[in-house]
Design a protein around this motif. Sequence first.
Motif, PDB file in Angstrom:
ATOM      1  N   GLN A 217       0.710  -1.250  -0.203  1.00 26.43           N
ATOM      2  CA  GLN A 217       0.027   0.070  -0.044  1.00 26.43           C
ATOM      3  C   GLN A 217       0.900   1.336   0.165  1.00 26.43           C
ATOM      4  O   GLN A 217       1.880   1.344   0.412  1.00 26.43           O
ATOM      5  N   TRP A 218       0.295   2.313  -0.669  1.00 31.73           N
ATOM      6  CA  TRP A 218       0.798   3.714  -0.492  1.00 31.73           C
ATOM      7  C   TRP A 218      -0.193   4.549   0.038  1.00 31.73           C
ATOM      8  O   TRP A 218      -1.218   4.758  -0.611  1.00 31.73           O
ATOM      9  N   ARG A 219       0.216   5.457   0.872  1.00 34.44           N
ATOM     10  CA  ARG A 219      -0.526   6.212   1.599  1.00 34.44           C
ATOM     11  C   ARG A 219      -0.105   7.632   1.827  1.00 34.44           C
ATOM     12  O   ARG A 219       0.989   8.027   1.645  1.00 34.44           O
ATOM     13  N   ILE A 220      -0.798   8.773   2.069  1.00 40.94           N
ATOM     14  CA  ILE A 220      -0.438   9.888   2.312  1.00 40.94           C
ATOM     15  C   ILE A 220       0.355  10.100   3.489  1.00 40.94           C
ATOM     16  O   ILE A 220       0.188   9.106   4.590  1.00 40.94           O
ATOM     17  N   ARG A 221       1.112  11.004   3.730  1.00 40.24           N
ATOM     18  CA  ARG A 221       2.178  11.130   5.033  1.00 40.24           C
ATOM     19  C   ARG A 221       1.195  11.448   6.076  1.00 40.24           C
ATOM     20  O   ARG A 221       0.231  12.437   5.757  1.00 40.24           O
ATOM     21  N   PRO A 222       1.367  11.155   7.322  1.00 39.64           N
ATOM     22  CA  PRO A 222       0.449  11.519   8.237  1.00 39.64           C
ATOM     23  C   PRO A 222       0.629  13.068   8.662  1.00 39.64           C
ATOM     24  O   PRO A 222      -0.429  13.812   9.134  1.00 39.64           O
ATOM     25  N   ALA A 223       1.564  13.792   8.283  1.00 47.69           N
ATOM     26  CA  ALA A 223       1.823  15.214   8.327  1.00 47.69           C
ATOM     27  C   ALA A 223       0.585  16.112   7.595  1.00 47.69           C
ATOM     28  O   ALA A 223       0.292  17.239   7.821  1.00 47.69           O
ATOM     29  N   LEU A 224       0.181  15.414   6.387  1.00 48.86           N
ATOM     30  CA  LEU A 224      -0.499  16.176   5.494  1.00 48.86           C
ATOM     31  C   LEU A 224      -2.115  16.659   6.160  1.00 48.86           C
ATOM     32  O   LEU A 224      -2.232  17.628   6.309  1.00 48.86           O
ATOM     33  N   PRO A 225      -2.780  15.616   6.792  1.00 49.41           N
ATOM     34  CA  PRO A 225      -4.122  16.026   7.541  1.00 49.41           C
ATOM     35  C   PRO A 225      -3.847  16.985   8.410  1.00 49.41           C
ATOM     36  O   PRO A 225      -4.602  18.058   8.662  1.00 49.41           O
ATOM     37  N   ARG A 226      -2.665  17.084   8.983  1.00 49.28           N
ATOM     38  CA  ARG A 226      -2.381  17.870  10.546  1.00 49.28           C
ATOM     39  C   ARG A 226      -2.227  19.231   9.796  1.00 49.28           C
ATOM     40  O   ARG A 226      -2.399  20.168  10.520  1.00 49.28           O
ATOM     41  N   LEU A 227      -1.448  19.324   8.603  1.00 50.08           N
ATOM     42  CA  LEU A 227      -1.184  20.634   8.152  1.00 50.08           C
ATOM     43  C   LEU A 227      -2.570  21.458   7.490  1.00 50.08           C
ATOM     44  O   LEU A 227      -2.674  22.496   7.617  1.00 50.08           O
ATOM     45  N   LYS A 228      -3.132  20.385   7.120  1.00 47.90           N
ATOM     46  CA  LYS A 228      -4.479  21.082   6.460  1.00 47.90           C
ATOM     47  C   LYS A 228      -5.302  21.486   7.778  1.00 47.90           C
ATOM     48  O   LYS A 228      -5.835  22.658   7.692  1.00 47.90           O
ATOM     49  N   LEU A 229      -5.270  20.612   8.602  1.00 47.10           N
ATOM     50  CA  LEU A 229      -6.152  21.306   9.966  1.00 47.10           C
ATOM     51  C   LEU A 229      -5.484  22.612  10.595  1.00 47.10           C
ATOM     52  O   LEU A 229      -6.174  23.511  10.960  1.00 47.10           O
ATOM     53  N   LEU A 230      -4.107  22.792  10.552  1.00 48.04           N
ATOM     54  CA  LEU A 230      -3.524  23.840  11.145  1.00 48.04           C
ATOM     55  C   LEU A 230      -3.810  25.106  10.018  1.00 48.04           C
ATOM     56  O   LEU A 230      -4.142  26.474  10.277  1.00 48.04           O
ATOM     57  N   GLY A 231      -3.855  24.710   8.647  1.00 50.63           N
ATOM     58  CA  GLY A 231      -4.268  25.802   7.909  1.00 50.63           C
ATOM     59  C   GLY A 231      -5.798  26.294   7.959  1.00 50.63           C
ATOM     60  O   GLY A 231      -6.185  27.413   7.831  1.00 50.63           O
ATOM     61  N   ALA A 232      -6.705  25.359   8.294  1.00 55.53           N
ATOM     62  CA  ALA A 232      -7.925  25.589   8.491  1.00 55.53           C
ATOM     63  C   ALA A 232      -7.989  26.664   9.678  1.00 55.53           C
ATOM     64  O   ALA A 232      -8.832  27.501   9.687  1.00 55.53           O
ATOM     65  N   ALA A 233      -7.151  26.193  10.665  1.00 52.22           N
ATOM     66  CA  ALA A 233      -7.504  27.328  11.888  1.00 52.22           C
ATOM     67  C   ALA A 233      -6.924  28.398  11.529  1.00 52.22           C
ATOM     68  O   ALA A 233      -7.373  29.472  12.108  1.00 52.22           O
ATOM     69  N   GLY A 234      -5.770  28.458  10.946  1.00 55.72           N
ATOM     70  CA  GLY A 234      -5.307  29.979  10.557  1.00 55.72           C
ATOM     71  C   GLY A 234      -6.322  30.497   9.328  1.00 55.72           C
ATOM     72  O   GLY A 234      -6.330  31.772   9.691  1.00 55.72           O
ATOM     73  N   MET A 235      -6.867  29.876   8.776  1.00 53.25           N
ATOM     74  CA  MET A 235      -7.782  30.572   7.823  1.00 53.25           C
ATOM     75  C   MET A 235      -8.892  31.246   8.495  1.00 53.25           C
ATOM     76  O   MET A 235      -9.365  32.274   8.413  1.00 53.25           O
ATOM     77  N   PHE A 236      -9.372  30.294   9.552  1.00 58.98           N
ATOM     78  CA  PHE A 236     -10.558  30.949  10.152  1.00 58.98           C
ATOM     79  C   PHE A 236     -10.118  32.271  11.285  1.00 58.98           C
ATOM     80  O   PHE A 236     -10.667  33.237  11.338  1.00 58.98           O
ATOM     81  N   ALA A 237      -8.913  32.251  11.881  1.00 56.96           N
ATOM     82  CA  ALA A 237      -8.265  33.183  12.550  1.00 56.96           C
ATOM     83  C   ALA A 237      -8.222  34.334  11.851  1.00 56.96           C
ATOM     84  O   ALA A 237      -8.382  35.327  12.197  1.00 56.96           O
ATOM     85  N   LEU A 238      -7.471  34.079  10.513  1.00 58.18           N
ATOM     86  CA  LEU A 238      -7.425  35.500   9.552  1.00 58.18           C
ATOM     87  C   LEU A 238      -8.802  36.081   9.465  1.00 58.18           C
ATOM     88  O   LEU A 238      -9.006  37.320   9.330  1.00 58.18           O
ATOM     89  N   GLY A 239      -9.823  35.232   9.160  1.00 57.97           N
ATOM     90  CA  GLY A 239     -11.060  35.715   8.926  1.00 57.97           C
ATOM     91  C   GLY A 239     -11.586  36.526   9.839  1.00 57.97           C
ATOM     92  O   GLY A 239     -12.517  37.634   9.538  1.00 57.97           O
TER      93      GLY A 239
END
Length: 153
Positions: free
Chosen positions: A9-31
């Motif tokens: 199997q090949w899968r996404i790296r575990p850090a990728l969803p974490r980065l997306k969640l951090l980006g979501a928090a940053g986007m909401f905070a900037l808004g």
Amino acid sequence: MPSETTTRQWRIRPALPRLKLLGAAGMFALGILLAEGDLLRPVFGALGAALLVGWAIRDLMAPVRLAVDPEGITVPAGWTGRRHLPWSAVANIRVLHRPGRGFGGPALEIDTSDSLHLFSRMDLGVDPEEVAEALAAARPEPPDPDRSGPTLR
């Protein structure tokens, strides 16, 4: 025919969803921080954050993007589903080298008669060239039409 009976199997790296969640928090905070009395900015920040959270949840629920076994390959289908393709359905496997800024780089292309599946390094967690080599090694040899069996004279 390959001697392995295991699935790789090949899968996404575990850090990728974490980065997306951090980006979501940053986007909401900037808004919220840049609202200055405008209701539209926090709404757009929340909508963008919700999209990133949904994308991260999908990555957490279905991290495996590609799998191979002696019978064929398994690819994503829908949001979190999977679809098994027998080797007979796989027409071509190749690596495309796309030029571009930010979205360029190699991509694994798996072509069937009815669908096309593209995987980047982010999807696979490794170089697409490496995965293409592993798929080629796992694929059984097609029968040779010149040696279809004994010939009667």
